[in-house]
Design an enzyme around this catalytic site. Sequence first.
Site, PDB file in Angstrom:
ATOM      1  N   LYS A 154     -19.656   3.413  -9.773  1.00  0.00           N
ATOM      2  CA  LYS A 154     -19.442   3.624  -8.338  1.00  0.00           C
ATOM      3  C   LYS A 154     -18.033   4.189  -8.111  1.00  0.00           C
ATOM      4  CE  LYS A 154     -17.900  -1.138  -7.482  1.00  0.00           C
ATOM      5  NZ  LYS A 154     -18.117  -2.363  -6.698  1.00  0.00           N
ATOM      6  N   TYR A 384      11.401  13.664   3.831  1.00  0.00           N
ATOM      7  CA  TYR A 384      11.141  13.328   5.230  1.00  0.00           C
ATOM      8  C   TYR A 384      11.859  12.051   5.637  1.00  0.00           C
ATOM      9  CZ  TYR A 384       7.391  16.787   5.778  1.00  0.00           C
ATOM     10  OH  TYR A 384       6.689  17.948   5.880  1.00  0.00           O
TER      11      TYR A 384
END
Length: 489
Positions: A154, A384
Amino acid sequence: SYNSDLHSLEIALDFLASQSRRRKKTVILSDIEQSGIPPAELYPAVASLLKAKGIDRLIGIGPDISSRASDFKLPASFYPDTGSYMAGALSDGFHREALLLKGARSFGFERLSQLLQQKDHQTTLEIDLDALVHNLNVFKSLLSQGTGIMGVVKAFSYGSGSVEVARVLQYHNVEYLAVAYADEGRELRQGGVDLPIVVMNPEVRTFNTLADYNLEPEIYGFGILGRFTRAIQERAGGKLPRQHKIHLKIDSGMHRLGFMENQVEELTGILGQHPWIRVASVFSHLAASEDARHDDFTKRQIEVFSGICKKIEEGLGYSFKRHICNSAAISRFPEAHFDMVRLGIGLYGVSGDDNLQPLLKNVSVFRSVISQLKHVSAGETIGYGREGAAGQDMELAIIPVGYADGLDRRLGNKRGSLLVRGKRAPVIGNISMDMCALDVTGIGAAEGDEVTVFGPGLPVTEIARDIGTIPYEVFTSVSARVKRIYYQE
């Protein structure tokens, strides 16, 4: 591979077929120099082998194979040497093809490989399929006789690529595969995977997908059971539905999805009314199998599960497979192997068992490169928000990997490091969507140098620890835009 003989070609063609179902297959083949067979006998045999393996196109490189062009009845082109082919290689127009390069050492096919690989994005996740098979065999060696394995693929096989990993598991005879959603199961079927597949989170809207692709749902409550039976009966249009296999989820104490012990009698009664439903397995989840502090609770879960299975078997009148062990429990609770175990994170070389971990191999390596180096003076800021600050003169490396690739933003501002030339380089400032900055002062780095996000020398467990999470999250966070490269000897 540089083994250049008929037998090694056959092995390589088998691997090509296993990884490229329903895709055009092209072989780029040099003269075979180690066969000891005269060309007049060798190349007709090669032609027969290519035909038997379903190859769609051949590109032959070398004087001997070129001289035997008439032996090959498939679309083919021939060149006297590697350089001649490389001069016009892109004109072949490869599109959605699987390419096998098989050359003798003297032909230097590594140059051709480098030319054919489009390195538009230099951040990659490398998956060593041999290491995965090794880990599978380690866990197999721990199992009781007769116990099968359900390979958990999965979440894109924990980020490693569902179809590619599933094909390897299929080749090595695991008994079942498990996915989270029906769409994942459909992808495996379309990729040529034939193993039984359990869908752990079936949704009403995907019941037709389950039926169309022979996928087997987990049934965890009366609501989903009722909706599933009604959907299948409607699909049958008044006729007796064909047999459908389901897998019953039991709540043995974790208290997520699952039937409780006091619901067993009602459950078996309902199933008895639908003889076209066959219970293929009954299973449960262990809450803390990796933690010795909770071993008494785990043993109680195993005991409860075993008792519920006995009641279900008595109610149904037939047997089924039982499984409760996850990767951690396989080594720690051999008494709970039952008929099958579920192997997920252990396949990728991660175990909470300190005795088992040294036996496992690393499977995934998350890599990038240094795009640019620059000098930053003391007092300047980086990134940033100006969160990164140079306390002293610093050599800065800009790496084209960011949080959109799966590099967790929490690793920024020196909380985490990446590996450059075998040394830890702290992450400076905030991690951006597509890049980050490293302090490589004193490392002697150069533009183009390889950078390891996780892999040998920087295990995924360490990354997980740095950001306060578990390896599962780190693996599954690697974005689908990151190029996957698979290795198998």
